[in-house]
Write a protein that holds these residues in place. Structure first.
Motif, PDB file in Angstrom:
ATOM      1  N   LYS A   6      35.748  36.687  34.129  1.00  0.00           N
ATOM      2  CA  LYS A   6      35.500  35.268  34.413  1.00  0.00           C
ATOM      3  C   LYS A   6      34.290  34.837  33.568  1.00  0.00           C
ATOM      4  O   LYS A   6      33.275  35.530  33.526  1.00  0.00           O
ATOM      5  CB  LYS A   6      35.201  35.123  35.905  1.00  0.00           C
ATOM      6  N   GLN A   7      34.420  33.701  32.909  1.00  0.00           N
ATOM      7  CA  GLN A   7      33.367  33.257  31.992  1.00  0.00           C
ATOM      8  C   GLN A   7      32.336  32.357  32.694  1.00  0.00           C
ATOM      9  O   GLN A   7      32.682  31.546  33.557  1.00  0.00           O
ATOM     10  CB  GLN A   7      33.981  32.517  30.809  1.00  0.00           C
ATOM     11  N   GLU A 383      22.127  40.137  35.003  1.00  0.00           N
ATOM     12  CA  GLU A 383      23.004  40.817  35.961  1.00  0.00           C
ATOM     13  C   GLU A 383      23.210  39.962  37.217  1.00  0.00           C
ATOM     14  O   GLU A 383      24.322  39.841  37.736  1.00  0.00           O
ATOM     15  CB  GLU A 383      22.396  42.169  36.346  1.00  0.00           C
ATOM     16  N   GLU A 384      22.130  39.344  37.679  1.00  0.00           N
ATOM     17  CA  GLU A 384      22.237  38.547  38.903  1.00  0.00           C
ATOM     18  C   GLU A 384      23.118  37.302  38.677  1.00  0.00           C
ATOM     19  O   GLU A 384      23.975  36.978  39.496  1.00  0.00           O
ATOM     20  CB  GLU A 384      20.835  38.145  39.377  1.00  0.00           C
ATOM     21  N   GLN A 390      30.868  36.317  39.099  1.00  0.00           N
ATOM     22  CA  GLN A 390      32.011  37.215  39.338  1.00  0.00           C
ATOM     23  C   GLN A 390      32.361  37.282  40.823  1.00  0.00           C
ATOM     24  O   GLN A 390      33.505  37.534  41.179  1.00  0.00           O
ATOM     25  CB  GLN A 390      31.727  38.627  38.788  1.00  0.00           C
ATOM     26  N   ASN A 391      31.381  37.034  41.697  1.00  0.00           N
ATOM     27  CA  ASN A 391      31.653  37.073  43.144  1.00  0.00           C
ATOM     28  C   ASN A 391      31.911  35.692  43.739  1.00  0.00           C
ATOM     29  O   ASN A 391      31.739  35.474  44.944  1.00  0.00           O
ATOM     30  CB  ASN A 391      30.493  37.761  43.874  1.00  0.00           C
ATOM     31  N   GLN A 420      26.329  37.924  26.886  1.00  0.00           N
ATOM     32  CA  GLN A 420      27.407  38.102  25.895  1.00  0.00           C
ATOM     33  C   GLN A 420      27.847  39.567  25.847  1.00  0.00           C
ATOM     34  O   GLN A 420      29.040  39.864  25.847  1.00  0.00           O
ATOM     35  CB  GLN A 420      26.935  37.643  24.512  1.00  0.00           C
ATOM     36  N   ASP A 421      26.866  40.496  25.858  1.00  0.00           N
ATOM     37  CA  ASP A 421      27.211  41.925  25.854  1.00  0.00           C
ATOM     38  C   ASP A 421      28.020  42.301  27.080  1.00  0.00           C
ATOM     39  O   ASP A 421      28.857  43.200  27.034  1.00  0.00           O
ATOM     40  CB  ASP A 421      25.938  42.798  25.840  1.00  0.00           C
ATOM     41  N   ARG A 422      27.757  41.607  28.184  1.00  0.00           N
ATOM     42  CA  ARG A 422      28.491  41.901  29.417  1.00  0.00           C
ATOM     43  C   ARG A 422      29.901  41.313  29.385  1.00  0.00           C
ATOM     44  O   ARG A 422      30.673  41.506  30.313  1.00  0.00           O
ATOM     45  CB  ARG A 422      27.738  41.339  30.634  1.00  0.00           C
TER      46      ARG A 422
END
Ligand SMILES: Cc1cc2nc3c(=O)[nH]c(=O)nc-3n(C[C@H](O)[C@H](O)[C@H](O)COP(=O)(O)O)c2cc1C
Length: 459
Positions: A6-7, A383-384, A390-391, A420-422
Protein backbone atom coordinates in the motif's frame (compact mmCIF):
# COMPACT_ATOMS: atom_id res chain seq x y z
CA UNK A 1 6.74 -12.01 -6.56
CA UNK A 2 5.75 -10.04 -3.46
CA UNK A 3 2.51 -8.06 -3.55
CA UNK A 4 2.78 -4.30 -4.14
CA UNK A 5 2.68 -2.53 -0.80
CA UNK A 6 0.00 0.00 0.00
CA UNK A 7 1.46 3.36 -1.02
CA UNK A 8 1.81 6.33 1.32
CA UNK A 9 0.41 9.73 0.28
CA UNK A 10 2.00 12.88 1.66
CA UNK A 11 0.88 16.49 1.80
CA UNK A 12 3.03 19.44 2.91
CA UNK A 13 1.14 21.87 5.13
CA UNK A 14 2.53 25.40 4.97
CA UNK A 15 2.92 26.04 8.71
CA UNK A 16 1.65 29.63 8.82
CA UNK A 17 -0.41 30.65 11.82
CA UNK A 18 -0.69 27.20 13.36
CA UNK A 19 -0.34 26.62 17.08
CA UNK A 20 2.53 24.32 16.17
CA UNK A 21 4.62 27.01 14.45
CA UNK A 22 7.71 28.16 16.35
CA UNK A 23 8.39 31.75 15.39
CA UNK A 24 11.21 32.52 17.81
CA UNK A 25 13.53 29.98 16.19
CA UNK A 26 16.32 31.82 14.29
CA UNK A 27 15.51 29.66 11.25
CA UNK A 28 11.89 30.91 11.06
CA UNK A 29 11.24 33.19 8.10
CA UNK A 30 8.38 35.22 6.67
CA UNK A 31 5.00 33.68 6.13
CA UNK A 32 4.08 36.33 3.58
CA UNK A 33 7.07 36.53 1.25
CA UNK A 34 6.84 34.40 -1.88
CA UNK A 35 10.26 32.87 -1.16
CA UNK A 36 8.82 31.06 1.84
CA UNK A 37 6.06 29.43 -0.20
CA UNK A 38 8.51 28.54 -2.93
CA UNK A 39 10.93 26.98 -0.44
CA UNK A 40 8.33 24.62 1.04
CA UNK A 41 6.79 23.77 -2.34
CA UNK A 42 10.17 23.00 -3.92
CA UNK A 43 11.13 20.83 -0.95
CA UNK A 44 7.83 18.95 -1.16
CA UNK A 45 8.27 18.42 -4.88
CA UNK A 46 11.85 17.25 -4.41
CA UNK A 47 10.41 14.75 -1.90
CA UNK A 48 7.80 13.64 -4.48
CA UNK A 49 4.93 14.67 -2.20
CA UNK A 50 1.38 14.46 -3.51
CA UNK A 51 0.54 18.06 -2.71
CA UNK A 52 1.29 21.37 -1.04
CA UNK A 53 -1.47 22.46 1.35
CA UNK A 54 -2.69 25.85 2.53
CA UNK A 55 -5.19 26.24 5.38
CA UNK A 56 -7.45 29.29 5.54
CA UNK A 57 -8.61 31.67 8.24
CA UNK A 58 -11.02 34.27 6.95
CA UNK A 59 -10.87 36.42 10.03
CA UNK A 60 -7.99 37.07 12.38
CA UNK A 61 -8.75 35.44 15.69
CA UNK A 62 -9.11 37.66 18.74
CA UNK A 63 -8.32 36.90 22.33
CA UNK A 64 -9.51 39.25 25.09
CA UNK A 65 -10.25 41.90 22.50
CA UNK A 66 -6.81 41.79 20.87
CA UNK A 67 -5.71 40.05 17.72
CA UNK A 68 -4.39 36.61 18.60
CA UNK A 69 -0.58 36.45 18.92
CA UNK A 70 -0.23 33.92 16.11
CA UNK A 71 -2.45 35.83 13.69
CA UNK A 72 -0.58 39.13 13.67
CA UNK A 73 1.66 37.73 10.93
CA UNK A 74 -1.37 37.76 8.61
CA UNK A 75 -2.96 35.38 6.15
CA UNK A 76 -2.43 35.97 2.43
CA UNK A 77 -4.98 34.83 -0.14
CA UNK A 78 -4.83 31.09 -0.73
CA UNK A 79 -5.73 30.88 -4.41
CA UNK A 80 -3.40 33.65 -5.47
CA UNK A 81 -0.49 31.98 -3.68
CA UNK A 82 -1.31 28.62 -5.29
CA UNK A 83 -1.53 30.11 -8.78
CA UNK A 84 1.87 31.71 -8.29
CA UNK A 85 3.29 28.37 -7.08
CA UNK A 86 1.97 26.66 -10.21
CA UNK A 87 4.61 28.52 -12.16
CA UNK A 88 7.56 27.28 -10.08
CA UNK A 89 6.50 23.63 -9.73
CA UNK A 90 5.71 20.94 -12.30
CA UNK A 91 4.17 17.91 -10.57
CA UNK A 92 3.21 18.93 -7.05
CA UNK A 93 -0.53 19.13 -6.31
CA UNK A 94 -1.74 22.53 -5.04
CA UNK A 95 -4.44 22.25 -2.40
CA UNK A 96 -6.29 25.29 -1.11
CA UNK A 97 -8.68 25.47 1.83
CA UNK A 98 -11.65 27.55 0.76
CA UNK A 99 -14.82 28.12 2.71
CA UNK A 100 -18.20 26.98 1.35
CA UNK A 101 -20.26 29.28 3.59
CA UNK A 102 -19.09 32.72 2.55
CA UNK A 103 -18.37 32.19 -1.16
CA UNK A 104 -20.41 31.74 -4.31
CA UNK A 105 -20.23 28.59 -6.45
CA UNK A 106 -19.73 30.30 -9.82
CA UNK A 107 -16.78 32.29 -8.49
CA UNK A 108 -15.13 29.27 -6.86
CA UNK A 109 -15.75 26.96 -9.80
CA UNK A 110 -14.07 29.52 -12.05
CA UNK A 111 -11.11 30.01 -9.70
CA UNK A 112 -10.42 26.30 -9.22
CA UNK A 113 -10.87 25.54 -12.93
CA UNK A 114 -8.37 28.31 -13.65
CA UNK A 115 -5.87 26.93 -11.12
CA UNK A 116 -6.32 23.49 -12.67
CA UNK A 117 -5.56 24.92 -16.12
CA UNK A 118 -2.58 27.01 -15.03
CA UNK A 119 -1.05 24.10 -13.13
CA UNK A 120 -1.75 21.45 -15.77
CA UNK A 121 -4.15 19.47 -13.57
CA UNK A 122 -2.83 19.91 -10.04
CA UNK A 123 -5.63 21.79 -8.26
CA UNK A 124 -7.36 20.64 -5.07
CA UNK A 125 -10.08 22.27 -3.00
CA UNK A 126 -10.32 21.61 0.73
CA UNK A 127 -14.01 22.40 1.27
CA UNK A 128 -14.37 23.80 4.79
CA UNK A 129 -17.64 24.81 6.34
CA UNK A 130 -16.83 27.25 9.16
CA UNK A 131 -20.03 29.24 9.59
CA UNK A 132 -19.56 31.32 12.75
CA UNK A 133 -21.07 34.79 12.92
CA UNK A 134 -17.74 36.36 13.95
CA UNK A 135 -16.18 35.31 10.64
CA UNK A 136 -19.43 36.23 8.90
CA UNK A 137 -19.04 39.85 9.96
CA UNK A 138 -16.40 40.14 7.22
CA UNK A 139 -19.04 39.51 4.60
CA UNK A 140 -22.21 41.03 3.25
CA UNK A 141 -24.24 38.17 4.64
CA UNK A 142 -22.48 38.22 8.01
CA UNK A 143 -23.52 35.43 10.32
CA UNK A 144 -26.58 34.53 8.30
CA UNK A 145 -25.99 30.79 8.06
CA UNK A 146 -27.40 28.65 10.79
CA UNK A 147 -24.76 26.15 11.90
CA UNK A 148 -27.18 23.32 11.12
CA UNK A 149 -27.13 24.37 7.47
CA UNK A 150 -23.36 24.41 7.00
CA UNK A 151 -23.32 21.09 5.13
CA UNK A 152 -26.59 21.84 3.29
CA UNK A 153 -24.86 24.79 1.69
CA UNK A 154 -21.58 22.90 1.25
CA UNK A 155 -23.31 20.09 -0.64
CA UNK A 156 -25.14 22.47 -2.89
CA UNK A 157 -22.06 24.55 -3.59
CA UNK A 158 -20.14 21.45 -4.68
CA UNK A 159 -23.03 20.11 -6.75
CA UNK A 160 -23.39 23.48 -8.47
CA UNK A 161 -19.65 23.78 -9.06
CA UNK A 162 -19.68 20.31 -10.61
CA UNK A 163 -22.51 21.28 -12.91
CA UNK A 164 -20.43 24.25 -14.01
CA UNK A 165 -17.24 22.21 -14.50
CA UNK A 166 -19.17 19.60 -16.47
CA UNK A 167 -20.91 22.14 -18.67
CA UNK A 168 -18.03 22.21 -21.14
CA UNK A 169 -17.66 18.80 -22.71
CA UNK A 170 -14.05 17.58 -22.99
CA UNK A 171 -14.05 18.16 -26.76
CA UNK A 172 -15.60 21.66 -26.69
CA UNK A 173 -12.27 23.40 -27.08
CA UNK A 174 -10.64 22.96 -30.47
CA UNK A 175 -7.06 23.90 -31.16
CA UNK A 176 -6.69 24.30 -34.87
CA UNK A 177 -3.19 25.25 -36.05
CA UNK A 178 -4.51 27.16 -39.05
CA UNK A 179 -7.61 28.78 -37.65
CA UNK A 180 -6.56 29.22 -34.02
CA UNK A 181 -8.32 28.17 -30.85
CA UNK A 182 -12.09 28.15 -30.67
CA UNK A 183 -14.88 26.48 -28.73
CA UNK A 184 -17.76 24.55 -30.25
CA UNK A 185 -20.81 26.33 -28.90
CA UNK A 186 -23.01 23.26 -29.09
CA UNK A 187 -20.61 21.45 -26.72
CA UNK A 188 -21.09 23.99 -23.95
CA UNK A 189 -24.20 23.55 -21.80
CA UNK A 190 -26.13 26.33 -20.13
CA UNK A 191 -26.30 25.61 -16.39
CA UNK A 192 -29.65 26.19 -14.74
CA UNK A 193 -29.51 25.34 -11.08
CA UNK A 194 -32.35 25.96 -8.68
CA UNK A 195 -31.97 24.95 -5.05
CA UNK A 196 -32.46 26.26 -1.52
CA UNK A 197 -29.09 28.06 -1.54
CA UNK A 198 -28.47 29.03 -5.18
CA UNK A 199 -30.50 29.99 -8.17
CA UNK A 200 -28.22 30.15 -11.16
CA UNK A 201 -28.62 30.46 -14.89
CA UNK A 202 -25.08 30.53 -16.17
CA UNK A 203 -22.84 29.94 -19.12
CA UNK A 204 -19.58 28.86 -17.51
CA UNK A 205 -16.58 30.86 -18.60
CA UNK A 206 -13.75 28.33 -18.28
CA UNK A 207 -13.21 25.34 -20.58
CA UNK A 208 -13.01 21.90 -19.03
CA UNK A 209 -9.76 21.72 -17.07
CA UNK A 210 -7.16 18.93 -17.20
CA UNK A 211 -8.59 17.09 -14.18
CA UNK A 212 -12.21 17.83 -15.13
CA UNK A 213 -12.87 18.62 -11.49
CA UNK A 214 -10.22 19.65 -9.00
CA UNK A 215 -9.44 17.01 -6.38
CA UNK A 216 -11.83 17.58 -3.47
CA UNK A 217 -10.72 17.41 0.16
CA UNK A 218 -12.97 17.60 3.21
CA UNK A 219 -12.14 18.60 6.79
CA UNK A 220 -14.83 18.46 9.45
CA UNK A 221 -15.38 15.74 11.95
CA UNK A 222 -19.08 15.66 12.86
CA UNK A 223 -21.30 12.87 11.61
CA UNK A 224 -22.57 15.19 8.87
CA UNK A 225 -19.00 16.17 8.00
CA UNK A 226 -17.98 12.54 7.59
CA UNK A 227 -21.06 11.84 5.48
CA UNK A 228 -20.29 14.85 3.29
CA UNK A 229 -16.72 13.59 2.86
CA UNK A 230 -17.90 10.08 1.99
CA UNK A 231 -20.35 11.45 -0.59
CA UNK A 232 -18.24 14.14 -2.23
CA UNK A 233 -14.55 14.11 -1.36
CA UNK A 234 -11.46 12.42 -2.78
CA UNK A 235 -9.61 12.79 0.53
CA UNK A 236 -10.39 13.65 4.14
CA UNK A 237 -8.08 15.84 6.23
CA UNK A 238 -8.46 14.80 9.84
CA UNK A 239 -6.84 15.12 13.23
CA UNK A 240 -7.36 11.50 14.29
CA UNK A 241 -3.74 10.72 14.84
CA UNK A 242 -3.12 7.82 17.22
CA UNK A 243 -3.12 4.33 15.75
CA UNK A 244 -6.36 3.27 17.45
CA UNK A 245 -8.25 6.53 16.84
CA UNK A 246 -6.96 6.54 13.27
CA UNK A 247 -8.14 3.00 12.64
CA UNK A 248 -11.59 3.74 14.09
CA UNK A 249 -11.96 6.89 11.94
CA UNK A 250 -10.60 5.14 8.84
CA UNK A 251 -13.01 2.25 9.08
CA UNK A 252 -15.91 4.61 9.89
CA UNK A 253 -15.49 6.84 6.81
CA UNK A 254 -14.50 4.03 4.44
CA UNK A 255 -17.60 2.16 5.63
CA UNK A 256 -19.79 5.06 4.49
CA UNK A 257 -18.64 4.91 0.85
CA UNK A 258 -20.61 1.93 -0.44
CA UNK A 259 -23.96 3.69 -0.23
CA UNK A 260 -22.64 6.30 -2.64
CA UNK A 261 -21.53 3.61 -5.08
CA UNK A 262 -17.89 4.21 -4.20
CA UNK A 263 -15.00 1.84 -3.50
CA UNK A 264 -12.91 1.94 -0.32
CA UNK A 265 -9.92 3.29 -2.21
CA UNK A 266 -11.87 6.18 -3.74
CA UNK A 267 -11.43 8.25 -0.56
CA UNK A 268 -8.02 8.80 1.04
CA UNK A 269 -7.75 9.46 4.77
CA UNK A 270 -4.96 11.92 5.58
CA UNK A 271 -4.48 13.02 9.19
CA UNK A 272 -2.35 16.00 10.12
CA UNK A 273 0.95 15.03 11.74
CA UNK A 274 4.02 16.76 13.07
CA UNK A 275 7.45 15.18 13.31
CA UNK A 276 10.72 15.67 15.16
CA UNK A 277 13.89 13.93 14.03
CA UNK A 278 17.08 13.22 15.95
CA UNK A 279 20.31 11.27 15.56
CA UNK A 280 19.18 8.98 18.36
CA UNK A 281 15.77 8.32 19.92
CA UNK A 282 16.83 10.24 23.06
CA UNK A 283 18.06 13.18 21.03
CA UNK A 284 14.72 13.34 19.17
CA UNK A 285 12.75 13.17 22.44
CA UNK A 286 14.83 16.03 23.86
CA UNK A 287 14.26 18.12 20.74
CA UNK A 288 10.52 17.37 20.81
CA UNK A 289 10.31 18.44 24.43
CA UNK A 290 12.18 21.68 23.72
CA UNK A 291 9.90 22.41 20.75
CA UNK A 292 6.74 21.79 22.79
CA UNK A 293 7.99 24.28 25.38
CA UNK A 294 8.65 26.82 22.61
CA UNK A 295 5.17 26.23 21.15
CA UNK A 296 3.48 26.61 24.52
CA UNK A 297 5.25 29.44 26.32
CA UNK A 298 3.97 30.72 29.69
CA UNK A 299 1.64 33.28 28.07
CA UNK A 300 0.28 30.82 25.51
CA UNK A 301 -0.49 28.37 28.30
CA UNK A 302 -2.55 30.97 30.16
CA UNK A 303 -4.42 32.09 27.03
CA UNK A 304 -5.30 28.48 26.20
CA UNK A 305 -6.69 28.10 29.69
CA UNK A 306 -8.65 31.33 29.31
CA UNK A 307 -10.32 29.95 26.18
CA UNK A 308 -11.88 27.22 28.30
CA UNK A 309 -12.47 29.21 31.50
CA UNK A 310 -13.88 32.19 29.58
CA UNK A 311 -12.20 34.79 31.81
CA UNK A 312 -8.98 36.65 32.50
CA UNK A 313 -6.59 34.26 34.27
CA UNK A 314 -3.49 36.44 34.02
CA UNK A 315 -3.06 36.38 37.81
CA UNK A 316 -2.32 32.63 37.62
CA UNK A 317 1.22 31.25 37.61
CA UNK A 318 1.78 29.12 34.48
CA UNK A 319 4.02 26.87 36.55
CA UNK A 320 1.37 26.48 39.27
CA UNK A 321 -1.86 24.50 39.58
CA UNK A 322 -5.08 24.98 37.55
CA UNK A 323 -7.89 27.27 38.85
CA UNK A 324 -10.23 25.67 41.38
CA UNK A 325 -13.43 27.30 40.18
CA UNK A 326 -15.46 26.28 37.13
CA UNK A 327 -15.52 28.23 33.81
CA UNK A 328 -17.88 31.14 33.16
CA UNK A 329 -20.21 31.47 30.18
CA UNK A 330 -18.22 34.16 28.37
CA UNK A 331 -18.11 32.76 24.85
CA UNK A 332 -16.51 35.91 23.50
CA UNK A 333 -13.14 35.81 25.22
CA UNK A 334 -11.66 34.15 22.13
CA UNK A 335 -13.34 34.86 18.83
CA UNK A 336 -12.80 33.03 15.56
CA UNK A 337 -11.98 29.78 17.28
CA UNK A 338 -14.24 26.88 18.13
CA UNK A 339 -15.05 26.90 21.82
CA UNK A 340 -15.18 23.59 23.66
CA UNK A 341 -18.68 22.14 23.64
CA UNK A 342 -18.89 21.79 27.41
CA UNK A 343 -16.22 23.98 29.07
CA UNK A 344 -17.23 22.91 32.61
CA UNK A 345 -16.63 19.26 31.75
CA UNK A 346 -13.36 20.05 29.91
CA UNK A 347 -12.15 22.06 32.92
CA UNK A 348 -12.98 19.21 35.30
CA UNK A 349 -11.20 16.66 33.09
CA UNK A 350 -8.13 18.87 32.81
CA UNK A 351 -8.04 19.48 36.57
CA UNK A 352 -8.32 15.78 37.28
CA UNK A 353 -5.56 14.99 34.79
CA UNK A 354 -3.27 17.70 36.18
CA UNK A 355 -3.83 16.59 39.79
CA UNK A 356 -3.30 12.89 39.13
CA UNK A 357 -0.07 13.49 37.18
CA UNK A 358 1.16 16.48 39.18
CA UNK A 359 1.13 18.81 36.14
CA UNK A 360 1.37 22.59 36.18
CA UNK A 361 -0.87 24.73 33.92
CA UNK A 362 1.82 24.88 31.26
CA UNK A 363 2.60 21.15 31.42
CA UNK A 364 -1.09 20.31 31.19
CA UNK A 365 -1.59 22.57 28.16
CA UNK A 366 1.44 20.99 26.49
CA UNK A 367 -0.16 17.57 27.03
CA UNK A 368 -3.64 18.44 25.79
CA UNK A 369 -2.51 20.39 22.74
CA UNK A 370 0.06 17.88 21.49
CA UNK A 371 -1.17 16.47 18.21
CA UNK A 372 0.00 13.33 16.47
CA UNK A 373 3.76 13.51 16.53
CA UNK A 374 6.32 11.21 15.01
CA UNK A 375 9.43 11.51 17.16
CA UNK A 376 12.60 9.50 16.60
CA UNK A 377 15.45 8.76 14.25
CA UNK A 378 14.61 8.95 10.54
CA UNK A 379 14.37 5.13 10.46
CA UNK A 380 12.00 5.06 13.45
CA UNK A 381 9.79 7.78 12.01
CA UNK A 382 9.68 6.07 8.61
CA UNK A 383 8.76 2.78 10.24
CA UNK A 384 6.00 4.34 12.33
CA UNK A 385 4.47 6.24 9.40
CA UNK A 386 4.56 3.10 7.28
CA UNK A 387 2.98 1.07 10.04
CA UNK A 388 0.05 3.53 10.35
CA UNK A 389 -0.59 3.24 6.62
CA UNK A 390 -0.14 -0.53 6.32
CA UNK A 391 -2.42 -1.05 9.34
CA UNK A 392 -5.22 1.11 7.91
CA UNK A 393 -5.01 3.96 10.38
CA UNK A 394 -4.51 6.29 7.39
CA UNK A 395 -3.54 6.46 3.72
CA UNK A 396 -0.74 8.89 4.51
CA UNK A 397 -0.33 12.21 6.29
CA UNK A 398 -0.45 15.93 5.82
CA UNK A 399 2.80 16.91 7.51
CA UNK A 400 2.92 20.13 9.48
CA UNK A 401 6.51 21.30 10.02
CA UNK A 402 7.09 23.64 12.96
CA UNK A 403 9.52 25.92 11.14
CA UNK A 404 8.54 28.15 8.20
CA UNK A 405 9.68 27.40 5.52
CA UNK A 406 12.63 25.02 6.02
CA UNK A 407 10.94 22.62 8.45
CA UNK A 408 10.33 19.93 5.84
CA UNK A 409 13.91 19.80 4.51
CA UNK A 410 15.26 17.13 6.83
CA UNK A 411 12.16 14.95 6.42
CA UNK A 412 12.65 14.94 2.65
CA UNK A 413 16.40 14.35 2.92
CA UNK A 414 16.31 11.68 5.61
CA UNK A 415 12.89 10.02 5.91
CA UNK A 416 11.64 9.90 2.30
CA UNK A 417 14.57 7.72 1.08
CA UNK A 418 13.82 5.20 3.84
CA UNK A 419 10.12 5.10 2.92
CA UNK A 420 11.20 4.49 -0.67
CA UNK A 421 13.54 1.66 0.40
CA UNK A 422 10.63 0.13 2.27
CA UNK A 423 8.67 0.08 -1.01
CA UNK A 424 5.90 2.28 0.42
CA UNK A 425 6.56 5.55 -1.35
CA UNK A 426 7.03 6.51 -5.00
CA UNK A 427 10.53 6.95 -6.43
CA UNK A 428 9.23 9.17 -9.22
CA UNK A 429 5.97 10.80 -10.21
CA UNK A 430 4.16 8.45 -12.57
CA UNK A 431 1.65 11.02 -13.84
CA UNK A 432 1.34 14.76 -14.08
CA UNK A 433 -1.99 15.44 -12.34
CA UNK A 434 -2.71 15.39 -8.63
CA UNK A 435 -5.48 12.85 -9.24
CA UNK A 436 -2.92 10.54 -10.80
CA UNK A 437 -0.64 10.88 -7.73
CA UNK A 438 -3.53 9.96 -5.44
CA UNK A 439 -5.34 7.35 -7.52
CA UNK A 440 -2.90 6.25 -10.20
CA UNK A 441 -5.25 7.45 -12.91
CA UNK A 442 -6.48 10.77 -14.23
CA UNK A 443 -9.99 9.65 -14.93
CA UNK A 444 -11.48 9.29 -11.43
CA UNK A 445 -13.48 12.52 -11.72
CA UNK A 446 -15.11 11.37 -14.89
CA UNK A 447 -16.14 8.12 -13.23
CA UNK A 448 -17.41 9.70 -10.07
CA UNK A 449 -21.06 8.73 -9.51
CA UNK A 450 -21.96 12.30 -8.68
CA UNK A 451 -20.97 13.61 -12.09
CA UNK A 452 -24.19 12.37 -13.69
CA UNK A 453 -26.80 14.76 -12.43
CA UNK A 454 -29.80 16.76 -13.26
CA UNK A 455 -29.42 20.45 -13.82
CA UNK A 456 -26.94 20.42 -16.70
CA UNK A 457 -28.84 20.86 -19.91
CA UNK A 458 -27.52 21.63 -23.34
CA UNK A 459 -28.72 25.05 -24.42
C1 LIG B 1 -8.28 18.81 10.27
C2 LIG B 1 -9.18 19.99 10.10
C3 LIG B 1 -8.69 21.14 9.47
C4 LIG B 1 -9.50 22.25 9.27
N1 LIG B 1 -8.99 23.35 8.66
C5 LIG B 1 -9.77 24.45 8.50
C6 LIG B 1 -9.24 25.64 7.89
O1 LIG B 1 -8.09 25.72 7.50
N2 LIG B 1 -10.07 26.71 7.75
C7 LIG B 1 -11.37 26.69 8.18
O2 LIG B 1 -12.07 27.67 8.02
N3 LIG B 1 -11.88 25.58 8.77
C8 LIG B 1 -11.13 24.48 8.94
N4 LIG B 1 -11.65 23.36 9.54
C9 LIG B 1 -13.06 23.42 10.03
C10 LIG B 1 -14.02 22.53 9.27
O3 LIG B 1 -14.14 22.78 7.93
C11 LIG B 1 -15.44 22.60 9.79
O4 LIG B 1 -16.00 23.83 9.49
C12 LIG B 1 -15.56 22.45 11.25
O5 LIG B 1 -14.77 21.37 11.66
C13 LIG B 1 -17.03 22.21 11.61
O6 LIG B 1 -17.52 21.08 10.98
P1 LIG B 1 -17.77 19.76 11.80
O7 LIG B 1 -18.84 20.11 12.77
O8 LIG B 1 -18.21 18.74 10.79
O9 LIG B 1 -16.48 19.37 12.47
C14 LIG B 1 -10.85 22.23 9.74
C15 LIG B 1 -11.34 21.08 10.38
C16 LIG B 1 -10.52 19.97 10.55
C17 LIG B 1 -11.09 18.76 11.23
Amino acid sequence: MSAIKKQIHLGAHFPGVNNTTVWQDPESKSQIEFDSFVHLAETAERGLFDFFFLAEGLRLREHRGRIHDLDVVGRPDTLIVLNALASVTTHLGLAGTINTTFNEPFELAKQFATLDHLSGGRAAWNMVTSSDAFTGENFRRGGYLDRADRYVRAREIIDTARELWDSWSPDALVVDRENGVFARREHIAQVRHTGPQFDIDAAFTVPRSPQGHPVLLQAGDSDEGREFGAAKADAIFTVHGTLEAGQAFYSDVKGRLAKYGRERDDLKVLPAATFVLGDTAEDAEERADAIRHQQVGPQTAISFLEQVWGRDLSEYDPDGPLPDEDPTDDVNITRGRVRHADPVQVARDWRERAESKGLSIRELIIEVTTRQQFVGTPAQVAEEIDSYVQNDASDGFILVPHITPAGLDEFVDKVVPILQDRGSFRTEYSGTTLRSHLFGSDSAALNHPDTEREGVRAS
